[in-house]
Design an enzyme around this catalytic site. Structure first.
Site, PDB file in Angstrom:
ATOM      1  N   VAL A   1      -3.276  -7.704  -1.364  1.00 22.42           N
ATOM      2  CA  VAL A   1      -2.722  -8.497  -0.251  1.00 22.42           C
ATOM      3  C   VAL A   1      -3.734  -9.441   0.376  1.00 22.42           C
ATOM      4  O   VAL A   1      -3.362 -10.369   1.091  1.00 22.42           O
ATOM      5  CB  VAL A   1      -2.098  -7.590   0.841  1.00 22.42           C
ATOM      6  CG1 VAL A   1      -0.912  -6.812   0.304  1.00 22.42           C
ATOM      7  CG2 VAL A   1      -3.136  -6.664   1.477  1.00 22.42           C
TER       8      VAL A   1
ATOM      9  N   GLY B   1       0.825  -1.216   0.000  1.00 19.01           N
ATOM     10  CA  GLY B   1       0.000   0.000   0.000  1.00 19.01           C
ATOM     11  C   GLY B   1       0.848   1.250   0.000  1.00 19.01           C
ATOM     12  O   GLY B   1       0.646   2.154   0.817  1.00 19.01           O
TER      13      GLY B   1
ATOM     14  N   ILE C   1      -3.450  10.397  11.197  1.00 27.41           N
ATOM     15  CA  ILE C   1      -2.395  10.888  10.303  1.00 27.41           C
ATOM     16  C   ILE C   1      -3.054  11.496   9.058  1.00 27.41           C
ATOM     17  O   ILE C   1      -3.975  10.896   8.481  1.00 27.41           O
ATOM     18  CB  ILE C   1      -1.454   9.728   9.888  1.00 27.41           C
ATOM     19  CG1 ILE C   1      -0.942   8.956  11.128  1.00 27.41           C
ATOM     20  CG2 ILE C   1      -0.292  10.258   9.039  1.00 27.41           C
ATOM     21  CD1 ILE C   1      -0.151   9.764  12.133  1.00 27.41           C
TER      22      ILE C   1
ATOM     23  N   ALA D   1     -11.407  -4.984  15.204  1.00 30.58           N
ATOM     24  CA  ALA D   1     -11.223  -6.444  15.246  1.00 30.58           C
ATOM     25  C   ALA D   1     -10.058  -6.851  14.346  1.00 30.58           C
ATOM     26  O   ALA D   1      -9.229  -7.691  14.719  1.00 30.58           O
ATOM     27  CB  ALA D   1     -12.511  -7.143  14.811  1.00 30.58           C
TER      28      ALA D   1
ATOM     29  N   SER E   1      -2.728   0.497  14.650  1.00 25.70           N
ATOM     30  CA  SER E   1      -3.638   1.640  14.700  1.00 25.70           C
ATOM     31  C   SER E   1      -4.000   2.009  16.136  1.00 25.70           C
ATOM     32  O   SER E   1      -4.120   1.138  17.005  1.00 25.70           O
ATOM     33  CB  SER E   1      -4.926   1.345  13.945  1.00 25.70           C
ATOM     34  OG  SER E   1      -5.785   2.469  14.033  1.00 25.70           O
TER      35      SER E   1
ATOM     36  N   LYS F   1      -7.472  -4.891  13.158  1.00 22.80           N
ATOM     37  CA  LYS F   1      -6.179  -4.356  13.620  1.00 22.80           C
ATOM     38  C   LYS F   1      -5.765  -5.002  14.952  1.00 22.80           C
ATOM     39  O   LYS F   1      -4.579  -5.190  15.223  1.00 22.80           O
ATOM     40  CB  LYS F   1      -6.255  -2.839  13.771  1.00 22.80           C
ATOM     41  CG  LYS F   1      -6.312  -2.086  12.441  1.00 22.80           C
ATOM     42  CD  LYS F   1      -4.967  -2.110  11.730  1.00 22.80           C
ATOM     43  CE  LYS F   1      -4.991  -1.260  10.473  1.00 22.80           C
ATOM     44  NZ  LYS F   1      -3.676  -1.228   9.781  1.00 22.80           N
TER      45      LYS F   1
ATOM     46  N   ARG G   1       0.429   5.780  -1.978  1.00 27.67           N
ATOM     47  CA  ARG G   1      -0.016   7.053  -1.380  1.00 27.67           C
ATOM     48  C   ARG G   1       0.023   6.939   0.148  1.00 27.67           C
ATOM     49  O   ARG G   1       0.272   5.857   0.687  1.00 27.67           O
ATOM     50  CB  ARG G   1      -1.429   7.412  -1.852  1.00 27.67           C
ATOM     51  CG  ARG G   1      -2.461   6.321  -1.613  1.00 27.67           C
ATOM     52  CD  ARG G   1      -3.699   6.525  -2.475  1.00 27.67           C
ATOM     53  NE  ARG G   1      -4.563   5.363  -2.461  1.00 27.67           N
ATOM     54  CZ  ARG G   1      -5.671   5.248  -1.736  1.00 27.67           C
ATOM     55  NH1 ARG G   1      -6.044   6.235  -0.957  1.00 27.67           N
ATOM     56  NH2 ARG G   1      -6.401   4.158  -1.803  1.00 27.67           N
TER      57      ARG G   1
ATOM     58  N   ASN H   1       1.522  -2.640   5.405  1.00 29.69           N
ATOM     59  CA  ASN H   1       0.904  -1.324   5.652  1.00 29.69           C
ATOM     60  C   ASN H   1      -0.477  -1.171   5.002  1.00 29.69           C
ATOM     61  O   ASN H   1      -1.290  -0.373   5.460  1.00 29.69           O
ATOM     62  CB  ASN H   1       1.857  -0.237   5.131  1.00 29.69           C
ATOM     63  CG  ASN H   1       1.220   1.119   5.074  1.00 29.69           C
ATOM     64  OD1 ASN H   1       1.051   1.792   6.093  1.00 29.69           O
ATOM     65  ND2 ASN H   1       0.816   1.540   3.875  1.00 29.69           N
TER      66      ASN H   1
ATOM     67  N   TYR I   1     -15.291   2.526  15.129  1.00 29.60           N
ATOM     68  CA  TYR I   1     -14.433   1.643  14.337  1.00 29.60           C
ATOM     69  C   TYR I   1     -14.488   0.173  14.758  1.00 29.60           C
ATOM     70  O   TYR I   1     -13.504  -0.545  14.598  1.00 29.60           O
ATOM     71  CB  TYR I   1     -12.974   2.098  14.488  1.00 29.60           C
ATOM     72  CG  TYR I   1     -12.683   3.516  14.066  1.00 29.60           C
ATOM     73  CD1 TYR I   1     -12.881   3.927  12.758  1.00 29.60           C
ATOM     74  CD2 TYR I   1     -12.159   4.443  14.982  1.00 29.60           C
ATOM     75  CE1 TYR I   1     -12.572   5.225  12.370  1.00 29.60           C
ATOM     76  CE2 TYR I   1     -11.850   5.737  14.598  1.00 29.60           C
ATOM     77  CZ  TYR I   1     -12.061   6.121  13.286  1.00 29.60           C
ATOM     78  OH  TYR I   1     -11.742   7.399  12.902  1.00 29.60           O
TER      79      TYR I   1
HETATM   80  P1  NDP Z   1      -4.657   5.477   2.447  1.00 26.11           P
HETATM   81  O1  NDP Z   1      -6.112   5.224   2.289  1.00 26.11           O
HETATM   82  O2  NDP Z   1      -4.098   6.795   2.079  1.00 26.11           O
HETATM   83  O3  NDP Z   1      -3.820   4.351   1.681  1.00 26.11           O
HETATM   84  C1  NDP Z   1      -4.155   2.999   1.827  1.00 26.11           C
HETATM   85  C2  NDP Z   1      -3.208   2.189   0.997  1.00 26.11           C
HETATM   86  O4  NDP Z   1      -3.538   0.801   1.146  1.00 26.11           O
HETATM   87  C3  NDP Z   1      -3.315   2.502  -0.485  1.00 26.11           C
HETATM   88  O5  NDP Z   1      -2.015   2.589  -1.013  1.00 26.11           O
HETATM   89  C4  NDP Z   1      -4.073   1.309  -1.072  1.00 26.11           C
HETATM   90  O6  NDP Z   1      -3.691   0.973  -2.411  1.00 26.11           O
HETATM   91  C5  NDP Z   1      -3.607   0.213  -0.141  1.00 26.11           C
HETATM   92  N1  NDP Z   1      -4.509  -0.935  -0.144  1.00 26.11           N
HETATM   93  C6  NDP Z   1      -5.810  -0.987   0.285  1.00 26.11           C
HETATM   94  N2  NDP Z   1      -6.291  -2.236   0.109  1.00 26.11           N
HETATM   95  C7  NDP Z   1      -5.283  -2.982  -0.425  1.00 26.11           C
HETATM   96  C8  NDP Z   1      -5.163  -4.328  -0.825  1.00 26.11           C
HETATM   97  N3  NDP Z   1      -6.169  -5.194  -0.711  1.00 26.11           N
HETATM   98  N4  NDP Z   1      -3.966  -4.748  -1.331  1.00 26.11           N
HETATM   99  C9  NDP Z   1      -2.919  -3.890  -1.461  1.00 26.11           C
HETATM  100  N5  NDP Z   1      -2.985  -2.597  -1.098  1.00 26.11           N
HETATM  101  C10 NDP Z   1      -4.156  -2.151  -0.592  1.00 26.11           C
HETATM  102  O7  NDP Z   1      -4.376   5.144   3.962  1.00 26.11           O
HETATM  103  P2  NDP Z   1      -3.175   5.518   4.978  1.00 26.11           P
HETATM  104  O8  NDP Z   1      -1.939   5.761   4.247  1.00 26.11           O
HETATM  105  O9  NDP Z   1      -3.701   6.537   5.895  1.00 26.11           O
HETATM  106  O10 NDP Z   1      -3.112   4.144   5.793  1.00 26.11           O
HETATM  107  C11 NDP Z   1      -2.036   3.250   5.703  1.00 26.11           C
HETATM  108  C12 NDP Z   1      -2.114   2.314   6.895  1.00 26.11           C
HETATM  109  O11 NDP Z   1      -2.071   3.085   8.091  1.00 26.11           O
HETATM  110  C13 NDP Z   1      -3.393   1.485   6.960  1.00 26.11           C
HETATM  111  O12 NDP Z   1      -3.081   0.171   7.396  1.00 26.11           O
HETATM  112  C14 NDP Z   1      -4.215   2.193   8.029  1.00 26.11           C
HETATM  113  O13 NDP Z   1      -5.101   1.335   8.695  1.00 26.11           O
HETATM  114  C15 NDP Z   1      -3.117   2.690   8.949  1.00 26.11           C
HETATM  115  N6  NDP Z   1      -3.540   3.789   9.809  1.00 26.11           N
HETATM  116  C16 NDP Z   1      -3.830   5.018   9.268  1.00 26.11           C
HETATM  117  C17 NDP Z   1      -4.231   6.050  10.096  1.00 26.11           C
HETATM  118  C18 NDP Z   1      -4.526   7.425   9.574  1.00 26.11           C
HETATM  119  O14 NDP Z   1      -4.985   8.263  10.367  1.00 26.11           O
HETATM  120  N7  NDP Z   1      -4.322   7.733   8.302  1.00 26.11           N
HETATM  121  C19 NDP Z   1      -4.403   5.841  11.525  1.00 26.11           C
HETATM  122  C20 NDP Z   1      -4.068   4.527  11.990  1.00 26.11           C
HETATM  123  C21 NDP Z   1      -3.663   3.546  11.143  1.00 26.11           C
HETATM  124  P3  NDP Z   1      -4.145   1.862  -3.689  1.00 26.11           P
HETATM  125  O15 NDP Z   1      -3.460   3.190  -3.511  1.00 26.11           O
HETATM  126  O16 NDP Z   1      -3.635   1.115  -4.875  1.00 26.11           O
HETATM  127  O17 NDP Z   1      -5.644   1.958  -3.623  1.00 26.11           O
END
Ligand code: NDP
Length: 252
Positions: free
Chosen positions: A64, A12, A191, A160, A142, A162, A15, A90, A155
């Site tokens: 994934v 992931g 974030i 469940a 998280s 995470k 972005r 991630n 959430y």
């Molecule tokens: P974004 O929504 O900005 O990015 C999520 C990323 O996950 C994207 O790159 C997306 O790919 C990828 N993704 C989603 N589903 C799949 C999949 N099935 N297979 C492969 N890639 C996948 O989220 P964040 O950057 O904010 O979050 C990243 C991590 O941080 C997550 O695990 C989230 O739970 C965790 N987190 C974030 C918080 C926040 O406040 N932002 C707080 C706590 C935890 P694509 O770009 O191709 O769609």
């Protein structure tokens, strides 16, 4: 640099937090596999930025939540870089919904992407790391594991998924310790990424009052903690969760 000669997969990483981790690892000297599932152009742009700065990167599309795709992600990285030293699990999704309104589809997508995704990428990479007697596995956890009442956002279903990661990584870390592999997680607070656009805005505002620093975190602040856990400086740290949340878990 701290990650010189290392090869890393960041799931992931087209972005948000994953992108910041990929750029940070590459800046620290690692060769990086940028993974995406929908955003090919953004993933290519991250890899292009890495190459422009003199680093090495490949882009691999892989969902994934599917084991075969996790296997291919690892296989293509080994083909390109010869090995995988670091895995950052991630990729993730968020669902902000009252428990009673949550559907079976919500449950399935949270568990499949977040928890099953972690299971799949760990299963795919650990035998390789065990054979090399070295590895760093880091999950993006998280703050939803630590706080139940955010004052608005809800959430339960994602907690469940995470929470499953947080519990499972400790016994995995115990099993892997004798193989030179550490398994840890970084637990972000709120974030500033596109993900915050997917949750209730009033809840987002309310949650800020739980953060002593009174600001949302930056993706780069998560990447810095990841870089530490991936480095040789963290060789004696395993089975741990590092909270990067502006003090959120202490309350406002
Ligand atoms: P974004 O929504 O900005 O990015 C999520 C990323 O996950 C994207 O790159 C997306 O790919 C990828 N993704 C989603 N589903 C799949 C999949 N099935 N297979 C492969 N890639 C996948 O989220 P964040 O950057 O904010 O979050 C990243 C991590 O941080 C997550 O695990 C989230 O739970 C965790 N987190 C974030 C918080 C926040 O406040 N932002 C707080 C706590 C935890 P694509 O770009 O191709 O769609």
């Amino acid at each position: 640099m701290r990650l010189d000669n290392r090869s890393a997969i960041v799931t992931g990483s087209a972005r948000g937090i994953g992108k910041a981790i990929a750029l940070r690892f590459a800046g620290d000297g690692a060769k990086v596999t940028v993974n995406y599932v929908t955003q090919r152009e953004k993933a290519e742009a991250v890899a292009a930025d890495i190459r422009k700065a003199g680093g090495e990167a490949i882009v691999v599309k892989a969902d994934v939540s599917k084991r075969a795709e996790a296997d291919r992600l690892v296989g293509e990285t080994i083909k390109a870089f010869g090995k995988v030293d670091i895995l950052v699990s991630n990729a993730g999704i968020i669902i902000d919904k009252p428990f009673v309104d949550s559907t079976a589809e919500d449950w399935t997508s949270a568990i499949e992407t977040n928890l099953h995704g972690f299971f799949n990428v760990c299963q795919a990479v650990l035998p390789h790391m065990m054979s090399r007697k070295f590895g760093r596995v880091i999950a993006t956890g998280s703050c939803i594991n630590e706080i139940a009442d955010f004052g608005g956002n809800k959430y339960s279903v994602c907690t469940a998924s995470k929470g499953g990661i947080a519990m499972m990584l400790r016994p995995i870390a115990a099993e892997m310790a004798r193989h030179g592999i550490t398994v840890n997680s970084v637990s972000p607070g709120y974030i500033a990424t596109e993900m915050l656009g997917e949750i209730d805005p009033a809840g987002l505002e309310a949650a800020l009052h739980l953060v002593p620093m009174r600001r949302y975190g930056k993706p780069e602040e998560i990447a810095a903690a990841m870089a530490f856990l991936a480095s040789d400086d963290a060789a004696y740290i395993t089975g741990q969760t590092l909270r990067v949340n502006g003090g959120m878990s202490m309350g406002g």
